[in-house]
Scaffold this motif. Structure first.
Motif, PDB file in Angstrom:
ATOM      1  N   ALA A 160      41.855  47.633  48.754  1.00  0.00           N
ATOM      2  CA  ALA A 160      40.794  47.759  48.210  1.00  0.00           C
ATOM      3  C   ALA A 160      40.423  48.625  46.319  1.00  0.00           C
ATOM      4  O   ALA A 160      39.910  48.332  45.855  1.00  0.00           O
ATOM      5  N   ALA A 161      41.318  49.491  46.700  1.00  0.00           N
ATOM      6  CA  ALA A 161      41.601  50.340  45.116  1.00  0.00           C
ATOM      7  C   ALA A 161      42.024  49.883  44.321  1.00  0.00           C
ATOM      8  O   ALA A 161      42.025  49.372  43.137  1.00  0.00           O
ATOM      9  N   ALA A 162      42.861  48.747  44.389  1.00  0.00           N
ATOM     10  CA  ALA A 162      43.529  47.275  43.734  1.00  0.00           C
ATOM     11  C   ALA A 162      42.377  46.871  43.223  1.00  0.00           C
ATOM     12  O   ALA A 162      42.568  45.956  41.563  1.00  0.00           O
ATOM     13  N   LEU A 163      41.622  45.886  44.058  1.00  0.00           N
ATOM     14  CA  LEU A 163      40.961  44.851  43.836  1.00  0.00           C
ATOM     15  C   LEU A 163      39.648  45.663  42.462  1.00  0.00           C
ATOM     16  O   LEU A 163      39.405  45.097  42.042  1.00  0.00           O
ATOM     17  N   SER A 164      39.260  47.359  42.445  1.00  0.00           N
ATOM     18  CA  SER A 164      38.477  47.977  41.973  1.00  0.00           C
ATOM     19  C   SER A 164      39.151  47.517  40.342  1.00  0.00           C
ATOM     20  O   SER A 164      38.257  47.513  39.775  1.00  0.00           O
ATOM     21  N   HIS A 165      40.680  47.755  40.091  1.00  0.00           N
ATOM     22  CA  HIS A 165      40.741  47.601  39.306  1.00  0.00           C
ATOM     23  C   HIS A 165      41.104  46.526  38.694  1.00  0.00           C
ATOM     24  O   HIS A 165      40.943  46.307  37.957  1.00  0.00           O
ATOM     25  N   ASP A 222      35.640  35.852  51.193  1.00  0.00           N
ATOM     26  CA  ASP A 222      34.873  34.605  50.600  1.00  0.00           C
ATOM     27  C   ASP A 222      35.864  33.481  49.754  1.00  0.00           C
ATOM     28  O   ASP A 222      35.911  33.579  48.551  1.00  0.00           O
ATOM     29  N   GLU A 223      35.536  32.309  50.160  1.00  0.00           N
ATOM     30  CA  GLU A 223      35.980  30.867  49.410  1.00  0.00           C
ATOM     31  C   GLU A 223      35.618  30.986  48.728  1.00  0.00           C
ATOM     32  O   GLU A 223      36.175  30.305  47.788  1.00  0.00           O
ATOM     33  N   ALA A 224      34.226  31.025  48.649  1.00  0.00           N
ATOM     34  CA  ALA A 224      33.476  30.368  47.530  1.00  0.00           C
ATOM     35  C   ALA A 224      33.166  31.582  46.752  1.00  0.00           C
ATOM     36  O   ALA A 224      33.641  31.117  44.639  1.00  0.00           O
ATOM     37  N   GLU A 225      33.446  32.690  46.328  1.00  0.00           N
ATOM     38  CA  GLU A 225      33.860  34.035  45.730  1.00  0.00           C
ATOM     39  C   GLU A 225      35.005  33.202  45.329  1.00  0.00           C
ATOM     40  O   GLU A 225      35.525  33.622  44.059  1.00  0.00           O
ATOM     41  N   ASN A 254      42.355  35.455  49.571  1.00  0.00           N
ATOM     42  CA  ASN A 254      43.258  36.362  51.536  1.00  0.00           C
ATOM     43  C   ASN A 254      42.291  37.204  51.934  1.00  0.00           C
ATOM     44  O   ASN A 254      43.273  37.939  52.790  1.00  0.00           O
ATOM     45  N   GLY A 255      41.089  37.376  51.545  1.00  0.00           N
ATOM     46  CA  GLY A 255      40.751  38.540  52.397  1.00  0.00           C
ATOM     47  C   GLY A 255      41.371  40.445  52.292  1.00  0.00           C
ATOM     48  O   GLY A 255      41.994  41.052  53.431  1.00  0.00           O
ATOM     49  N   ARG A 256      41.615  40.712  51.045  1.00  0.00           N
ATOM     50  CA  ARG A 256      42.539  41.544  50.417  1.00  0.00           C
ATOM     51  C   ARG A 256      41.738  42.745  49.718  1.00  0.00           C
ATOM     52  O   ARG A 256      41.131  42.124  49.093  1.00  0.00           O
TER      53      ARG A 256
END
Length: 528
Positions: free
Chosen positions: A388-393, A422-425, A415-417
């Motif tokens: 989640a922190a990685a995604l935020s960065h 959400d494949e469309a996103e 990959n839901g990480r």
């Protein structure tokens, strides 16, 4: 001490090209042997031909020829091909950095394509650069004979009913004056690399150029002797592609002692933007600003040393310059030091130091540092793994159009990480990454369009992205098309054969059967 994964350094190396600092995109290539120089010249010519073809497609789209969406996609494909096949050329490095070549850029074409896909007309679109005006004039000249014929044919036709006048568009926000204009100019165009600016400024790729130019013109009117304001007006014009108009402003600010303006002029001479290309003069301007203690100029000399452009390649000296710039407050210098600690290249690998320096860079105004912080959190280097922190960065870095970060956000959704799958996103982010020149996204998009994952099935788009992926020498794409093609939809295989035929690589039947002729064409495409 734990060593960093090899693929992390590969991604760092890619990110180095894409650093979003004013005027530091395409600086050139390292010194080479005579044979390498001949190869480099061939690549330069090939890249230039692709840029010319992209410009032609772009001009036709603005002139209203054929399908604007298809023409804009063609232009994007050509520019992305420059990046994929000739990454060391000036054109490729400029494009990766979000810059402009031949009056066009990937972000600009992407924005026009988004508008076209939303149903907005792009024909007759007016740009803000002299190059755009020239392009429209060229397109008009090219079409003059057809226009004359159409006029003659319609001379006796009934005049059309006049269109009702559209209601006037609402006026934009008023332009501030005096001290308010100066504050607005600092807010809209101030540079994080300018030590004379109070505050962190705004990264170049985030500038609203129309608003920034308007408020900074008012600011310069209010205080015509302030070199920082002239620099900021020049910076906004530079970002808008008005390089020639920015040069006098940077020159006036430089002559008044504004060193970051002098450094910017140096970079423009090195790249030949708005001025004749002159590496020696550009380096002299950078050294002059660096000798005066300007941290941005010092960091840019580090860039030149790191890549052997105009100066001898010297990684140790580059790192020394980055550290010196960082100690003087340069966000670019801080980011480079953090990346060196993260990779262990030039410094002993130290994830804690990497985190510290990258965090400092972000506070100082370098949003690109978010990408490397995201990698550290994603892989658990120096910190606990935290998707989640990685995604935020990654999201924060993606805001400035960082190609790798755009890809990582897409991969997280795929990959839901750190977020619900959400494949469309995922497809939406991968498309943005592809438009920004991230070749790793091509295969993902080919798969999505081929099998309808996150988007409607579209064999033509699937074939287009597979073609691009193969041309970028993707090992996954190569393996799938040469060893596992039967698992892909027949209509997509036929569409790929069509593209191979159009490229002059294939002359057999369009039947979806990947026999020896198709396999040979694919090998030719990937250079095998």
């Amino acid at each position: 001490m734990k060593t960093v994964r090899s693929d992390l350094w590969r991604l760092i190396a890619t990110a180095l090209i894409a650093v979003a600092v004013a005027g530091v995109g395409a600086l050139g290539s390292p010194p080479a042997s005579a044979q390498e120089q001949a190869t480099a010249e061939d690549e330069r010519r090939a890249a230039n031909r692709l840029v010319v073809e992209a410009r032609q497609a772009y001009d036709k789209a603005l002139a209203g020829e054929a399908d604007a969406q298809d023409l804009l996609r063609q232009a994007l494909d050509k520019l992305n091909e420059v990046i994929a096949r000739y990454p060391s050329t000036d054109h490729a490095v400029t494009l990766i950095g979000g810059g402009t070549v031949a009056g066009i850029s990937i972000p600009e074409i992407t924005a026009l394509l988004d508008r076209a896909q939303s149903g907005d007309a792009v024909a007759g679109e007016t740009g803000g650069t002299e190059a755009d005006a020239d392009a429209r004039e060229r397109a008009a000249r090219d079409d003059s004979s057809e226009d004359d014929a159409a006029e003659d044919a319609g001379a006796t036709a009934a005049a059309p009913e006049p269109e009702p006048e559209a209601p006037p568009e609402p006026a934009g926000p008023p332009i501030p004056q005096g001290a308010d204009a100066i504050a607005a100019c600092d807010r809209h165009a101030g540079s994080p690399n300018d030590i004379t600016l109070e505050g962190t400024g705004i990264w170049q790729t985030l500038i609203d150029t129309e608003r920034a130019i308007a408020v900074c013109m008012a600011a310069v009117d209010a205080d015509s002797e302030n070199p920082r304001l002239k620099f900021q007006l020049g910076r906004a014009m530079y970002r808008a592609g008005r390089h020639g108009e920015s040069v006098p402003l940077f020159t006036q600010a430089s002559e008044a002692g504004h060193m970051v303006s002098r450094a910017q002029l140096g970079l423009m001479h090195i790249r030949g933007e708005g001025v004749a290309k002159d590496e020696a003069k550009g380096i002299a301007l950078l050294k002059d600003a660096a000798d005066a203690g300007d941290p941005f100029a010092i960091a840019m000399l580090g860039e030149l040393r790191m890549r052997g452009i105009g100066l001898a390649l010297d990684q140790e000296e580059a790192l020394r310059l980055f550290r010196q710039a960082a100690d003087r407050g340069s966000p670019v210098g801080m980011q480079r030091v953090g990346e060196a600690y993260a990779s262990g290249r030039g410094l002993e690998q130290d994830s804690a130091q990497a985190l510290e320096w990258l965090s400092k860079a972000i506070v100082a105004g370098a949003p690109g540092a978010h990408y490397m912080l995201g990698m550290l959190h994603r892989d658990g280097l120096g910190v606990k793994k935290d998707a989640a922190a990685a995604l935020s960065h990654f999201r924060d870095a993606a805001r400035i159009g960082h190609p790798n970060a755009l890809f990582e956000v897409g991969a997280a959704y795929m990959n839901g990480r750190g977020v619900a799958t959400d494949e469309a996103e995922a497809v939406r982010w991968m498309q943005q990454a592809a438009d920004a020149g991230m070749v790793m996204s091509y295969y993902t998009l080919a798969y999505a369009h081929a099998f309808g994952r996150g988007t409607e099935r579209n064999p033509q788009e699937a074939a287009r992205f597979m073609f691009l992926s193969l041309r970028a020498r993707s090992e996954t794409a190569k393996e799938q098309m040469l060893e596992n093609a039967s698992q892909w939809p027949p209509d997509m295989r036929r569409a790929l054969q069509e593209r191979l035929k159009q490229a002059g690589l294939y002359a057999s039947s369009i039947d979806g059967s990947f026999g020896p002729a198709t396999r040979q064409a694919i090998q030719k495409l990937i250079g095998g």
